[in-house]
Design an enzyme around this catalytic site. Structure first.
Site, PDB file in Angstrom:
ATOM      1  N   LYS A  91       0.901  -0.821   0.127  1.00 11.14           N
ATOM      2  CA  LYS A  91       0.138  -0.361   0.126  1.00 11.14           C
ATOM      3  C   LYS A  91       0.959   0.943  -0.221  1.00 11.14           C
ATOM      4  O   LYS A  91       0.183   2.459  -1.175  1.00 11.14           O
ATOM      5  CB  LYS A  91      -0.855  -0.300   1.393  1.00 11.14           C
ATOM      6  CG  LYS A  91      -1.634  -1.099   0.290  1.00 11.14           C
ATOM      7  CD  LYS A  91      -2.447  -1.388   2.361  1.00 11.14           C
ATOM      8  CE  LYS A  91      -3.856  -2.557   2.216  1.00 11.14           C
ATOM      9  NZ  LYS A  91      -4.564  -2.864   3.394  1.00 11.14           N
ATOM     10  N   GLN A 121      -3.945  -1.591   9.372  1.00 12.31           N
ATOM     11  CA  GLN A 121      -4.227  -3.176   9.042  1.00 12.31           C
ATOM     12  C   GLN A 121      -4.775  -4.445   9.795  1.00 12.31           C
ATOM     13  O   GLN A 121      -4.799  -4.210  11.368  1.00 12.31           O
ATOM     14  CB  GLN A 121      -2.875  -3.488   8.298  1.00 12.31           C
ATOM     15  CG  GLN A 121      -2.345  -4.349   7.946  1.00 12.31           C
ATOM     16  CD  GLN A 121      -3.127  -4.617   6.737  1.00 12.31           C
ATOM     17  OE1 GLN A 121      -3.057  -3.846   5.303  1.00 12.31           O
ATOM     18  NE2 GLN A 121      -3.590  -5.862   6.714  1.00 12.31           N
ATOM     19  N   ASP A 124     -10.308   3.580   3.890  1.00 17.60           N
ATOM     20  CA  ASP A 124     -10.783   2.209   4.282  1.00 17.60           C
ATOM     21  C   ASP A 124     -11.471   1.974   4.780  1.00 17.60           C
ATOM     22  O   ASP A 124     -12.391   0.307   4.118  1.00 17.60           O
ATOM     23  CB  ASP A 124      -9.399   1.228   5.220  1.00 17.60           C
ATOM     24  CG  ASP A 124      -9.687  -0.068   4.855  1.00 17.60           C
ATOM     25  OD1 ASP A 124      -9.585  -0.486   3.626  1.00 17.60           O
ATOM     26  OD2 ASP A 124      -9.234  -0.613   5.669  1.00 17.60           O
TER      27      ASP A 124
END
Ligand code: NAP
Length: 284
Positions: free
Chosen positions: A54, A98, A121
């Site tokens: 990412k 994450q 996200d």
């Protein structure tokens, strides 16, 4: 019939190329470099690889990335404090925590520490509510990427029957919401669904998000349906029996190279949008 392959790698590259232009425009107009902070707790090898990928994509298009790595022993309070600090930092435009966090961490509390405007996200309750009510917010990245891929291939969503197999918070549920927002008629299936094959057979658009290799059988697919395989199982195997389904569907995503690349591209694009919004740039 042999289905057309939906090339997520190509569409993701196009998405990133467009995002790169927006990044250059933002830097040119404001001097601010859009920045994604990636937060990783512990050192799970797959998570380390994902966060690296990412950050690499960010830097590849001229963005900044901020690596926050915390030890496995980090408490919920410490993680929430770290994320709150990033939330208050004007130089950080998007925050990614994450998943999965270590089991002793209250991951929901940590997600909720991300301000909705920086939740690129799409993991907070706020983002989910925005999405569900059709308001501007950030989509959960995999379902968001699937919609982008459908659009790139001019698949008509409105009025079509979409069957989503799976109801997880990051995939099945937001997927259903995004398709509903685009005026599909949506059915959500899960582990207690009866006669799953018969239900799937009614779908014009099938989204497989089950986490079981080659679970969706070819003879469940209605001839001409569009098949989006979100599955990513060991050995690069999707949730659909690809070889059987490709002879029946009109379009299908391969694994790898279908849905996967769209997830990161969506994350990066949403981070650029977050930066543009925080900098009050209407034209970026
Ligand atoms: P998950 O949280 O394990 O959810 C799986 C869903 O499938 C659940 O809702 C479950 O139903 C349902 N299910 C399980 N067995 C079933 C059965 N026999 N019949 C019907 N439904 C069944 O998985 P996830 O996180 O949503 O991920 C799904 C897949 O997508 C995985 O392969 C994962 O690796 C992949 N994925 C890919 C990306 C990407 O970027 N490409 C990102 C995230 C995930 P219940 O709710 O009833 O248990």
């Amino acid at each position: 019939m042999t289905a057309e392959l939906m090339d997520g790698k190509r569409v993701a590259a196009e998405t990133l190329a467009a995002a790169e232009k927006r990044v250059a425009h933002i830097i040119d107009q404001t001097g601010v470099v859009p920045c994604l902070a990636t937060v990783l707790v512990g050192a799970d090898p797959a998570s380390v690889t994902y966060t690296q990928m990412k950050r690499k994509r960010c830097e590849g298009i001229g963005m900044r990335s901020l690596k926050v790595e915390l030890p496995e022993s980090t408490t919920t309070e410490q993680l929430v404090a770290e994320i709150t600090k990033l939330g208050q930092d004007d130089a950080v435009h998007g925050i990614l925590l994450q998943h999965p966090s270590p089991p002793h961490v209250d991951e929901r509390a940590a997600f909720e520490a991300i301000p909705v405007g920086k939740d690129v996200d799409g993991v907070t309750f706020g983002s989910f509510a925005h999405m569900w009510f059709g308001e501007a917010g950030f989509a959960s990245c995999t379902p968001g990427g699937i919609v982008r891929l459908l659009d790139a291939y001019n698949v008509k969503i409105e009025g079509k029957h979409a069957v989503v197999i799976g109801r997880s918070a990051i995939l099945g549920k937001p997927m259903a919401g995004l398709l509903l927002d685009r005026n599909a008629t949506v059915t959500i299936c899960h582990s207690r669904t009866q006669n799953l094959g018969t239900v799937v057979k009614q779908a014009d658009i099938v989204v497989a998000a089950v986490g079981k290799p080659q679970f969706v059988q070819g003879d469940w697919i209605k001839p001409g349906a569009v098949v989006m395989d979100a599955g990513y199982n060991p050995g690069n195997v999707g949730d659909v029996d690809f070889d059987a389904a490709k002879g029946i569907a009109s379009m299908i995503t391969p694994v790898p190279g279908g849905v996967g690349p769209m997830t990161i591209a969506t994350l990066i694009d949403q981070t650029v949008t977050a930066a543009a919004r925080q900098l009050n740039m209407q034209d970026a």
